[in-house]
Design a protein around this motif. Structure first.
Motif, mmCIF file in Angstrom:
data_model
loop_
_atom_site.group_PDB
_atom_site.id
_atom_site.type_symbol
_atom_site.label_atom_id
_atom_site.label_comp_id
_atom_site.label_asym_id
_atom_site.label_seq_id
_atom_site.Cartn_x
_atom_site.Cartn_y
_atom_site.Cartn_z
ATOM 1 N N GLY A 178 52.376 33.594 40.527
ATOM 2 C CA GLY A 178 52.834 32.510 41.383
ATOM 3 C C GLY A 178 52.447 32.685 42.830
ATOM 4 O O GLY A 178 52.495 31.731 43.616
ATOM 5 N N GLN A 179 52.062 33.900 43.219
ATOM 6 C CA GLN A 179 51.688 34.137 44.617
ATOM 7 C C GLN A 179 50.305 33.577 44.942
ATOM 8 O O GLN A 179 49.912 33.507 46.102
ATOM 9 N N ASP A 180 49.573 33.164 43.901
ATOM 10 C CA ASP A 180 48.269 32.528 44.072
ATOM 11 C C ASP A 180 47.346 33.334 44.986
ATOM 12 O O ASP A 180 46.726 32.811 45.915
ATOM 13 N N SER A 181 47.291 34.614 44.740
ATOM 14 C CA SER A 181 46.397 35.471 45.513
ATOM 15 C C SER A 181 45.810 36.516 44.576
ATOM 16 O O SER A 181 46.414 36.854 43.553
ATOM 17 N N PRO A 182 44.630 37.021 44.898
ATOM 18 C CA PRO A 182 44.027 38.053 44.053
ATOM 19 C C PRO A 182 44.936 39.276 43.947
ATOM 20 O O PRO A 182 45.687 39.591 44.868
ATOM 21 N N LEU A 183 44.823 39.940 42.832
ATOM 22 C CA LEU A 183 45.664 41.114 42.553
ATOM 23 C C LEU A 183 44.823 42.373 42.635
ATOM 24 O O LEU A 183 43.731 42.428 42.054
ATOM 25 N N THR A 464 35.522 37.403 47.899
ATOM 26 C CA THR A 464 35.699 37.834 49.291
ATOM 27 C C THR A 464 35.897 39.343 49.401
ATOM 28 O O THR A 464 35.835 39.887 50.495
ATOM 29 N N ARG A 465 36.182 39.997 48.267
ATOM 30 C CA ARG A 465 36.402 41.450 48.296
ATOM 31 C C ARG A 465 35.711 42.087 47.105
ATOM 32 O O ARG A 465 36.344 42.386 46.085
ATOM 33 N N ILE A 466 34.420 42.288 47.227
ATOM 34 C CA ILE A 466 33.644 42.929 46.168
ATOM 35 C C ILE A 466 33.889 44.440 46.252
ATOM 36 O O ILE A 466 33.728 45.033 47.322
ATOM 37 N N PRO A 467 34.290 45.087 45.158
ATOM 38 C CA PRO A 467 34.595 46.520 45.211
ATOM 39 C C PRO A 467 33.397 47.354 45.652
ATOM 40 O O PRO A 467 32.255 47.062 45.289
ATOM 41 N N ILE A 481 40.201 47.157 43.905
ATOM 42 C CA ILE A 481 39.572 46.313 42.883
ATOM 43 C C ILE A 481 40.445 45.072 42.732
ATOM 44 O O ILE A 481 41.505 45.109 42.095
ATOM 45 N N HIS A 482 40.022 43.993 43.353
ATOM 46 C CA HIS A 482 40.803 42.763 43.388
ATOM 47 C C HIS A 482 40.257 41.760 42.374
ATOM 48 O O HIS A 482 39.052 41.485 42.351
ATOM 49 N N LEU A 483 41.141 41.225 41.558
ATOM 50 C CA LEU A 483 40.776 40.228 40.559
ATOM 51 C C LEU A 483 41.704 39.033 40.663
ATOM 52 O O LEU A 483 42.863 39.160 41.065
ATOM 53 N N ARG A 484 41.200 37.877 40.267
ATOM 54 C CA ARG A 484 42.030 36.695 40.104
ATOM 55 C C ARG A 484 42.339 36.569 38.615
ATOM 56 O O ARG A 484 41.455 36.749 37.771
ATOM 57 N N LEU A 485 43.578 36.252 38.302
ATOM 58 C CA LEU A 485 44.023 36.157 36.915
ATOM 59 C C LEU A 485 44.422 34.719 36.599
ATOM 60 O O LEU A 485 45.103 34.067 37.389
ATOM 61 N N ARG A 486 44.001 34.256 35.444
ATOM 62 C CA ARG A 486 44.382 32.924 34.991
ATOM 63 C C ARG A 486 45.056 33.053 33.626
ATOM 64 O O ARG A 486 44.447 33.505 32.661
ATOM 65 N N ARG A 487 46.327 32.679 33.582
ATOM 66 C CA ARG A 487 47.107 32.819 32.340
ATOM 67 C C ARG A 487 46.526 31.930 31.253
ATOM 68 O O ARG A 487 46.277 30.741 31.466
ATOM 69 N N LEU A 488 46.289 32.519 30.090
ATOM 70 C CA LEU A 488 45.764 31.769 28.953
ATOM 71 C C LEU A 488 46.910 31.235 28.104
ATOM 72 O O LEU A 488 47.964 31.874 28.000
#
Length: 498
Positions: A178-183, A464-467, A481-488
């Motif tokens: 819900g924070q809508d930001s990369p993890l 914006t943040r390539i490891p 290591i930042h990833l965006r997650l999309r719930r399936l």
């Protein structure tokens, strides 16, 4: 009666004489040391004359080649320029020869050279002298005694424990969506793998991902590997916890009785195996040795696996077609993933290919140090004398274009069934007699974590943040290591709605 009194001028003269003598002695010692260093450097230059390398400063070595956190880029550059091996001058009188050729790796890993003391000594206060740091006959005795702890029958029940820990992590990720930001995933994965080790090694109940126990107090073990706070107090906290757990389990085993009775009550964990194991002469491990082996297992099984999983998820996030093919394979095998067992792990060939390719690109342990105990001659005829430090650069090997064409390309088909490769071209768990004793445990956890994550989320990179990979004791990222997650959608949920 007369009293002789030293005049101030005479006293000053005596002091001055002493200081002059001391200065001359210091200069003489420095001169002797300088001569020794010069002669040693000349010996090294002669010993390494068969191995070309970039120009180095006579005192500062290759310091100009080493920009901050650019070691891996430098290794890749040298791999392309200098065949098989390249000396790396740390300073004028100290050098280590970096190896990145599979034939060279095979020769060194087939020997019994000790690990280079300088590369590993800072770990001893933390994990003691367990399998990672031991050498010689003592290492052999411990390795032989501990091997049963990694038998398939012992590892099978761990799969369910691994899955439990992964699900706790994924549930936490859902809450953070819900924070809508990369993890930043490495910290979460690191805590999850520590949770798994606690369950498998100590039969810990609950989850330290939710309720951190005394072992994780002040993040002492986490700081060992990610923050690097090498403090005496942190060592004490970690060791006190390990000692307490060992003593409690000893009392429990004495109460429960013989091994067969214990096995009928519950599955054996790593600590059970350690406490019940005996050497060939009938002796058991001392408390000090027990603590060292437990701490070693905690360290190696926690941070290296966390590195592997994090980079695998990143590799799949940046290659969506491969990610989707893995997901389809896993879904056809596991459905919604409510249950994953030991038997499932050998039935996901494409996912396994992708995992191995990610481990090739991002090996969890980028290098291994050895100190030659005897001279060695390599297949191409070049040789090194006794006493030389060598660094087996697994990262360099895995990115060597002569071993892996187009090494920076993510290509899982390098590991397709029937593909031919050198026996020592792929070494994510080292090789030879000192290969990782827990490699099957690690591969199981990599598969479980990858499978369950792909069933729950679509993984996308954060552009914006390539490891930026950096070589530490394990392979990490300078900027996380930042990833965006999309719930399936859950297939079961879709059916309920219909």
């Amino acid at each position: 009666m007369s009293v002789s009194v030293l005049s101030p001028s005479r006293l000053l003269g005596d002091v001055s004489g002493i200081l002059q003598a001391a200065s001359l002695l210091i200069l003489l010692l420095l001169l002797i040391k300088a001569v020794q260093l010069y002669l040693h450097r000349q010996w090294l230059l002669k010993a390494l004359q068969q191995f070309p390398c970039p120009p180095s400063h006579w005192l500062f070595g290759h310091i100009q080649e080493l920009q901050q956190d650019q070691e891996l880029q430098r290794i890749q550059k040298w791999v392309e320029t200098f065949p098989s091996a390249c000396p790396h001058w740390l300073w004028g009188g100290k050098v280590r020869v970096q190896l990145y050729d599979p034939d060279y790796m095979k020769v060194i890993l087939g020997r019994s050279d000790p690990k280079s003391h300088g590369s590993y000594r800072f770990l001893a206060p933390w994990i003691g002298y367990g399998l990672l740091l031991l050498n010689g006959q003592t290492w052999f005795q411990h390795r032989r005694m501990l091997t049963p702890a990694f038998h398939y029958d012992i590892l099978k029940p761990y799969v369910g424990l691994m899955a439990d820990s992964v699900r706790v992590m994924l549930d936490k990720w859902e809450e953070l969506l819900g924070q809508d930001s990369p993890l930043e995933v490495f910290q979460h994965v690191s805590l999850m793998t520590l949770d798994t080790i606690m369950k498998c090694a100590f039969s810990h109940q609950g989850s330290i991902q939710v309720d951190r126990n005394a072992f994780h107090q002040n993040d002492t073990i986490y700081s060992l590997t990610s923050a690097g706070r090498w403090t005496h107090r942190a060592c004490q906290l970690a060791h006190q916890h390990t000692d307490q757990v060992i003593q409690l389990r000893k009392a429990q085993l004495q109460k429960e009785g013989e091994l067969e009775k214990i096995k009928r009550k519950r599955h054996l964990d790593f600590l059970d195996i350690l406490l019940l194991a005996k050497m060939e002469n009938g002796s058991i491990l001392s408390d000090k040795d027990l603590r060292a082996e437990v701490d070693t297992f905690m360290f190696e099984g926690h941070d290296t696996t966390a590195s592997g999983i994090s980079w695998i998820l990143y590799a799949l996030a940046t290659h969506p077609k491969h990610q989707e093919r893995c997901r389809e394979e896993i879904h056809s095998l596991l459905g919604d993933g409510a249950s994953i067992t030991w038997n499932h792990l050998d039935q996901m060939p494409y996912t396994t290919m992708c995992i191995k390719e990610a481990l090739r690109l991002y090996p969890p342990v980028p290098g291994i140090g050895r100190e030659l105990s005897t001279p060695v001659t390599f297949p191409d005829g070049r040789s090194l004398p006794k006493g030389i430090m060598v660094l087996l650069s697994i990262y360099g090997l895995h990115h060597n274009p002569k071993v892996w064409p187009n090494p920076e390309v993510f290509d899982p088909f390098r590991f397709a069934p029937g593909s031919a490769q050198h026996s020592h071209a792929f070494l994510p768990f080292s090789g030879g007699s000192r290969n990782c004793i827990g490699k099957q445990f690690a591969m199981n956890e990599l598969k479980v974590a990858t499978a369950l994550t792909l069933l729950r989320f679509e993984l996308l990179p954060d552009p914006t943040r390539i490891p930026i990979p950096i070589a530490r004791l394990v392979l990490k990222s300078k900027n996380g290591i930042h990833l965006r997650l999309r719930r399936l959608p859950n297939p079961c949920e879709d059916k309920d709605q219909l």
